[in-house]
Enzyme design. Structure first.
Site, PDB file in Angstrom:
ATOM      1  N   VAL A   1      -6.015   4.506  -7.243  1.00 45.92           N
ATOM      2  CA  VAL A   1      -5.770   3.353  -6.647  1.00 45.92           C
ATOM      3  C   VAL A   1      -6.035   3.748  -5.199  1.00 45.92           C
ATOM      4  O   VAL A   1      -4.895   4.150  -4.448  1.00 45.92           O
ATOM      5  CB  VAL A   1      -4.401   2.516  -7.058  1.00 45.92           C
ATOM      6  CG1 VAL A   1      -4.306   1.561  -6.184  1.00 45.92           C
ATOM      7  CG2 VAL A   1      -4.383   2.369  -8.670  1.00 45.92           C
ATOM      8  N   PRO A   2      -7.067   3.596  -4.439  1.00 45.14           N
ATOM      9  CA  PRO A   2      -7.142   4.326  -3.411  1.00 45.14           C
ATOM     10  C   PRO A   2      -6.583   3.773  -2.095  1.00 45.14           C
ATOM     11  O   PRO A   2      -7.392   3.118  -1.074  1.00 45.14           O
ATOM     12  CB  PRO A   2      -8.829   4.403  -3.366  1.00 45.14           C
ATOM     13  CG  PRO A   2      -9.276   3.106  -3.939  1.00 45.14           C
ATOM     14  CD  PRO A   2      -8.128   2.842  -5.045  1.00 45.14           C
ATOM     15  N   CYS A   3      -5.290   3.972  -2.030  1.00 50.10           N
ATOM     16  CA  CYS A   3      -4.609   3.384  -0.615  1.00 50.10           C
ATOM     17  C   CYS A   3      -5.178   4.027   0.420  1.00 50.10           C
ATOM     18  O   CYS A   3      -4.880   3.682   1.526  1.00 50.10           O
ATOM     19  CB  CYS A   3      -3.194   3.553  -0.949  1.00 50.10           C
ATOM     20  SG  CYS A   3      -2.633   5.319  -1.543  1.00 50.10           S
ATOM     21  N   HIS A   4      -5.776   5.392   0.363  1.00 52.93           N
ATOM     22  CA  HIS A   4      -6.262   6.060   1.659  1.00 52.93           C
ATOM     23  C   HIS A   4      -7.308   5.344   2.101  1.00 52.93           C
ATOM     24  O   HIS A   4      -7.793   5.864   3.300  1.00 52.93           O
ATOM     25  CB  HIS A   4      -6.511   7.370   0.959  1.00 52.93           C
ATOM     26  CG  HIS A   4      -7.721   7.635   0.080  1.00 52.93           C
ATOM     27  ND1 HIS A   4      -7.352   7.360  -1.257  1.00 52.93           N
ATOM     28  CD2 HIS A   4      -9.206   7.854   0.122  1.00 52.93           C
ATOM     29  CE1 HIS A   4      -8.650   7.487  -1.953  1.00 52.93           C
ATOM     30  NE2 HIS A   4      -9.667   7.841  -1.050  1.00 52.93           N
TER      31      HIS A   4
ATOM     32  N   ASN B   1       0.628  -1.295   0.106  1.00 50.64           N
ATOM     33  CA  ASN B   1       0.005   0.034   0.139  1.00 50.64           C
ATOM     34  C   ASN B   1       0.862   1.186  -0.061  1.00 50.64           C
ATOM     35  O   ASN B   1       0.597   2.208  -0.610  1.00 50.64           O
ATOM     36  CB  ASN B   1      -1.017  -0.069   1.113  1.00 50.64           C
ATOM     37  CG  ASN B   1      -2.194   0.878   0.948  1.00 50.64           C
ATOM     38  OD1 ASN B   1      -2.836   1.033   0.088  1.00 50.64           O
ATOM     39  ND2 ASN B   1      -2.240   1.708   2.103  1.00 50.64           N
TER      40      ASN B   1
END
Length: 176
Positions: free
Chosen positions: A141-144, A132
């Site tokens: 690519v929603p690592c949040h 991540n």
């Protein structure tokens, strides 16, 4: 890393957002290869180097469809992220994590452990966290959307203030 070549040339564009200037890196086909923040350009360059080897960035325009989709997202049309075409180089496990992240719906979060379990690697929480943290395509690519097991906001390559903003923007209620 099958995508690695001796030298890659990508296009670099900038996009103003409510949380800072986003750096958009695209390839000749218009695929998004990296999205990071202007104040984290060094981090982005290092991730590109690790994934592609020697990289040259030339100033240019990102495809209009990409800029429009990101602009729409930041104006509240959260589904626009799914229209963005992207491509990454990385280890097979990293790619598995990065492919799983967009499946976490906007407005929800998941713990590192829950994602590891979903990937059928329940003891790989730290590996999920490492992948991540190596995600080259922030926001899209929603690592949040990954959080600590206790619900806390932990680590975000663009800073916790941005992570907090992105999650609130997507409708996640955050303490503090």
């Amino acid at each position: 890393m099958a995508d690695r070549k001796m030298s890659q040339t990508f296009t670099l564009d900038r996009l103003g957002t409510p949380i800072g200037v986003a750096l958009l890196v695209t390839d000749d086909e218009g695929m998004l290869r990296a999205l990071d923040w202007e104040d984290y350009e060094g981090r982005m360059l290092e991730l590109l180097r690790l994934q592609y080897g020697a990289v040259t960035l030339q100033q240019g325009r990102a495809p209009r469809s990409l800029s429009r989709a990101l602009g729409g997202y930041f104006k509240g049309d959260l589904d626009r992220l799914a229209t963005i075409e992207w491509c990454v180089a990385g280890t097979p496990f990293q790619k598995k994590v990065w492919t799983a992240l967009p499946k976490i719906p906007a407005g929800t979060t998941m713990s590192y452990g829950a994602l590891a379990a979903k990937l059928k690697a329940p003891n790989a929480m730290r590996a999920v966290g490492h992948a991540n943290g190596s995600n080259p395509i922030s926001v899209v690519v929603p690592c949040h959307r990954l959080i600590g097991a206790n619900g806390s906001l932990v680590k975000y390559g663009g800073g916790l203030d941005r992570k907090r903003w992105l999650l609130r923007h997507e409708g996640v209620t955050i303490d503090s």
